[in-house]
Design a protein around this motif. Structure first.
Motif, PDB file in Angstrom:
ATOM      1  N   THR A  38       0.838  -1.197   0.000  1.00 26.00           N
ATOM      2  CA  THR A  38       0.000   0.000   0.000  1.00 26.00           C
ATOM      3  C   THR A  38       0.870   1.243   0.000  1.00 26.00           C
ATOM      4  N   LYS A  39       0.403   2.279  -0.652  1.00 27.02           N
ATOM      5  CA  LYS A  39       1.085   3.564  -0.669  1.00 27.02           C
ATOM      6  C   LYS A  39       0.085   4.665  -0.357  1.00 27.02           C
ATOM      7  N   LYS A  40       0.490   5.556   0.520  1.00 29.90           N
ATOM      8  CA  LYS A  40      -0.321   6.722   0.808  1.00 29.90           C
ATOM      9  C   LYS A  40      -0.143   7.733  -0.317  1.00 29.90           C
ATOM     10  N   ASN A  41      -1.194   8.525  -0.589  1.00 31.52           N
ATOM     11  CA  ASN A  41      -1.066   9.560  -1.608  1.00 31.52           C
ATOM     12  C   ASN A  41       0.050  10.529  -1.231  1.00 31.52           C
ATOM     13  N   THR A  42       0.742  11.051  -2.219  1.00 29.54           N
ATOM     14  CA  THR A  42       1.909  11.902  -1.968  1.00 29.54           C
ATOM     15  C   THR A  42       1.612  13.390  -2.156  1.00 29.54           C
ATOM     16  N   LYS A  43       0.413  13.727  -2.591  1.00 34.09           N
ATOM     17  CA  LYS A  43       0.074  15.123  -2.847  1.00 34.09           C
ATOM     18  C   LYS A  43      -0.554  15.784  -1.625  1.00 34.09           C
ATOM     19  N   GLU A  44      -1.583  15.161  -1.085  1.00 38.21           N
ATOM     20  CA  GLU A  44      -2.293  15.729   0.064  1.00 38.21           C
ATOM     21  C   GLU A  44      -1.666  15.188   1.347  1.00 38.21           C
ATOM     22  N   PHE A  45      -0.570  15.818   1.778  1.00 34.70           N
ATOM     23  CA  PHE A  45       0.220  15.308   2.896  1.00 34.70           C
ATOM     24  C   PHE A  45      -0.579  15.250   4.191  1.00 34.70           C
ATOM     25  N   TYR A  46      -1.612  16.079   4.291  1.00 35.70           N
ATOM     26  CA  TYR A  46      -2.421  16.147   5.509  1.00 35.70           C
ATOM     27  C   TYR A  46      -3.433  15.011   5.597  1.00 35.70           C
ATOM     28  N   LYS A  47      -3.643  14.304   4.512  1.00 38.96           N
ATOM     29  CA  LYS A  47      -4.702  13.299   4.437  1.00 38.96           C
ATOM     30  C   LYS A  47      -4.149  11.920   4.785  1.00 38.96           C
ATOM     31  N   PRO A  48      -4.690  11.260   5.812  1.00 43.10           N
ATOM     32  CA  PRO A  48      -4.199   9.922   6.170  1.00 43.10           C
ATOM     33  C   PRO A  48      -4.565   8.890   5.103  1.00 43.10           C
ATOM     34  N   ASN A  49      -3.845   7.786   5.106  1.00 46.88           N
ATOM     35  CA  ASN A  49      -4.160   6.684   4.197  1.00 46.88           C
ATOM     36  C   ASN A  49      -5.510   6.101   4.613  1.00 46.88           C
ATOM     37  N   GLU A  50      -6.469   6.108   3.694  1.00 46.83           N
ATOM     38  CA  GLU A  50      -7.820   5.644   4.012  1.00 46.83           C
ATOM     39  C   GLU A  50      -8.140   4.289   3.390  1.00 46.83           C
ATOM     40  N   ASP A  51      -7.126   3.620   2.835  1.00 47.68           N
ATOM     41  CA  ASP A  51      -7.291   2.238   2.405  1.00 47.68           C
ATOM     42  C   ASP A  51      -7.131   1.324   3.626  1.00 47.68           C
ATOM     43  N   TYR A  52      -7.751   0.150   3.539  1.00 45.33           N
ATOM     44  CA  TYR A  52      -7.679  -0.795   4.655  1.00 45.33           C
ATOM     45  C   TYR A  52      -7.825  -2.196   4.072  1.00 45.33           C
ATOM     46  N   PHE A  53      -7.096  -3.150   4.622  1.00 46.19           N
ATOM     47  CA  PHE A  53      -7.261  -4.509   4.117  1.00 46.19           C
ATOM     48  C   PHE A  53      -7.018  -5.527   5.208  1.00 46.19           C
ATOM     49  N   LEU A  54      -7.473  -6.749   4.939  1.00 45.93           N
ATOM     50  CA  LEU A  54      -7.258  -7.873   5.835  1.00 45.93           C
ATOM     51  C   LEU A  54      -6.941  -9.108   5.008  1.00 45.93           C
ATOM     52  N   VAL A  55      -5.948  -9.859   5.447  1.00 44.54           N
ATOM     53  CA  VAL A  55      -5.589 -11.136   4.827  1.00 44.54           C
ATOM     54  C   VAL A  55      -5.575 -12.211   5.898  1.00 44.54           C
ATOM     55  N   ASP A  56      -6.397 -13.241   5.734  1.00 48.16           N
ATOM     56  CA  ASP A  56      -6.341 -14.438   6.576  1.00 48.16           C
ATOM     57  C   ASP A  56      -5.844 -15.559   5.675  1.00 48.16           C
ATOM     58  N   ARG A  57      -4.566 -15.807   5.730  1.00 49.31           N
ATOM     59  CA  ARG A  57      -3.962 -16.747   4.783  1.00 49.31           C
ATOM     60  C   ARG A  57      -4.370 -18.178   5.040  1.00 49.31           C
ATOM     61  N   ASN A  58      -4.681 -18.530   6.280  1.00 49.14           N
ATOM     62  CA  ASN A  58      -5.049 -19.913   6.586  1.00 49.14           C
ATOM     63  C   ASN A  58      -6.462 -20.257   6.161  1.00 49.14           C
ATOM     64  N   ASN A  59      -7.334 -19.274   6.146  1.00 47.44           N
ATOM     65  CA  ASN A  59      -8.732 -19.521   5.787  1.00 47.44           C
ATOM     66  C   ASN A  59      -9.105 -18.984   4.411  1.00 47.44           C
ATOM     67  N   GLY A  60      -8.135 -18.467   3.680  1.00 55.45           N
ATOM     68  CA  GLY A  60      -8.389 -18.002   2.318  1.00 55.45           C
ATOM     69  C   GLY A  60      -9.340 -16.833   2.243  1.00 55.45           C
ATOM     70  N   ILE A  61      -9.261 -15.900   3.203  1.00 53.41           N
ATOM     71  CA  ILE A  61     -10.145 -14.737   3.236  1.00 53.41           C
ATOM     72  C   ILE A  61      -9.327 -13.480   2.959  1.00 53.41           C
ATOM     73  N   PHE A  62      -9.797 -12.700   1.990  1.00 51.94           N
ATOM     74  CA  PHE A  62      -9.090 -11.488   1.589  1.00 51.94           C
ATOM     75  C   PHE A  62     -10.105 -10.349   1.465  1.00 51.94           C
ATOM     76  N   ILE A  63      -9.863  -9.264   2.181  1.00 51.26           N
ATOM     77  CA  ILE A  63     -10.771  -8.115   2.156  1.00 51.26           C
ATOM     78  C   ILE A  63      -9.960  -6.861   1.871  1.00 51.26           C
ATOM     79  N   ILE A  64     -10.424  -6.054   0.932  1.00 52.68           N
ATOM     80  CA  ILE A  64      -9.772  -4.789   0.610  1.00 52.68           C
ATOM     81  C   ILE A  64     -10.828  -3.689   0.607  1.00 52.68           C
ATOM     82  N   LEU A  65     -10.522  -2.569   1.262  1.00 54.63           N
ATOM     83  CA  LEU A  65     -11.465  -1.470   1.403  1.00 54.63           C
ATOM     84  C   LEU A  65     -10.818  -0.144   1.041  1.00 54.63           C
ATOM     85  N   ASP A  66     -11.649   0.777   0.584  1.00 48.00           N
ATOM     86  CA  ASP A  66     -11.212   2.126   0.237  1.00 48.00           C
ATOM     87  C   ASP A  66     -12.178   3.112   0.882  1.00 48.00           C
ATOM     88  N   GLY A  67     -11.734   3.756   1.968  1.00 45.80           N
ATOM     89  CA  GLY A  67     -12.577   4.725   2.644  1.00 45.80           C
ATOM     90  C   GLY A  67     -12.858   5.923   1.751  1.00 45.80           C
TER      91      GLY A  67
END
Length: 288
Positions: A38-67
């Protein structure tokens, strides 16, 4: 390894944050490799990274989110961002629901749909006391790999593709395409309150913001994985990578390389990638 190993990506306000992690599963048990970046945006320095994800490798569950990006309040972007907070709220609720139910229920499309519903209800609890009119929300994909099948659900404009060396299949459709094409015809208020989560509007799109209308935009499906060797999940803004890179370039690039591609512009938006290389055997697992 423990019975359940979960990787969660939390958000911070560091403008230079760059993160990746590689997981290998035991060769004889689950034959795939997972990498995230993941990379945070480089233009709006004041804005936190609003992407979020979860990986459960043992149970094959993958979630990706974009706030969903917020408005500034008195010239200041909210930090912590409510979009980050509802993404975490959703992912915790949805993941826990999947884990609690999957041992008793085998209909994974139903599980995924209900995970979206339960996660959205949890966001509603957070937003119930929110004072602004623009409700915090998030969009994303839930993917589960089980019995050589991909079960998925999505809402919004994140991207999901399957591929091998010769072919690729994009199994998501961008729900914001029409509103982007007609964005100059409406005010921000009209888009957020009259079009978002309103299935009756011709340019409608879905956002998990606690409103019941979001459920109308959840799309689920399943795909046999016999023909495919890799799953890639991406947050929006990475469409150019899919368009410009050849199938072989996509296939042989890991998550970090995709984010470092000349086609990836991180100046105005956060970018996140999950790559899952599947159907590996003991002979080629080191060369994937």
């Amino acid at each position: 390894n423990s019975a359940r190993t979960v990787l969660r990506r939390g958000m911070g306000s560091n403008p230079h944050i760059y993160w990746k992690k590689i997981f290998w599963k035991e060769i004889l048990k689950v034959k795939y490799r997972v990498e995230t970046a993941t990379k945070k945006n480089t233009k709006e320095f004041y804005k936190p990274n609003e992407d979020y994800f979860l990986v459960d490798r043992n149970n094959g569950i993958f979630i990706i989110l974009d706030g969903v990006t917020r408005d500034k309040i008195d010239g200041i972007y909210p930090d912590p961002s409510p979009a980050c907070e509802v993404s975490k709220i959703f992912i915790d609720k949805a993941y826990n629901y999947i884990m609690n139910v999957s041992s008793k229920e085998s209909d994974y499309l139903k599980i995924i749909k209900n995970a979206f519903v339960e996660g959205n209800k949890e966001i509603e609890k957070f937003n119930h006391s929110y004072l602004g009119s623009f409700l915090p929300g998030t969009v994303g994909i839930i993917a589960i790999i089980k019995d050589n099948k991909l079960f998925y659900g999505y809402i919004g404009d994140c991207i999901g593709i399957l591929l091998n060396k010769q072919m690729k299949k994009e199994f998501t459709m961008c729900q914001t395409k029409l509103i982007h094409e007609h964005i100059k015809e409406f005010t921000a208020y009209e888009i957020r309150h009259n079009i978002c989560n309103n299935i009756r509007h011709p340019y409608s799109y879905g956002v998990l913001d606690g409103r019941e209308g979001a459920i109308d935009f959840i799309v689920t499906g399943e795909i046999k994985l016999d023909k495919y060797k890799e799953l890639i999940l991406l947050t929006d803004g990475l469409e150019q990578i899919i368009k410009e890179m050849s199938i072989k370039e996509l296939f042989f690039s890991n998550a970090t390389e995709l984010l470092n591609s000349k086609f990836c512009d991180t100046s105005t938006d956060d970018k996140t990638v999950i790559t899952v290389r599947m159907n590996l055997d003991e002979n080629n697992i080191k060369n994937c």
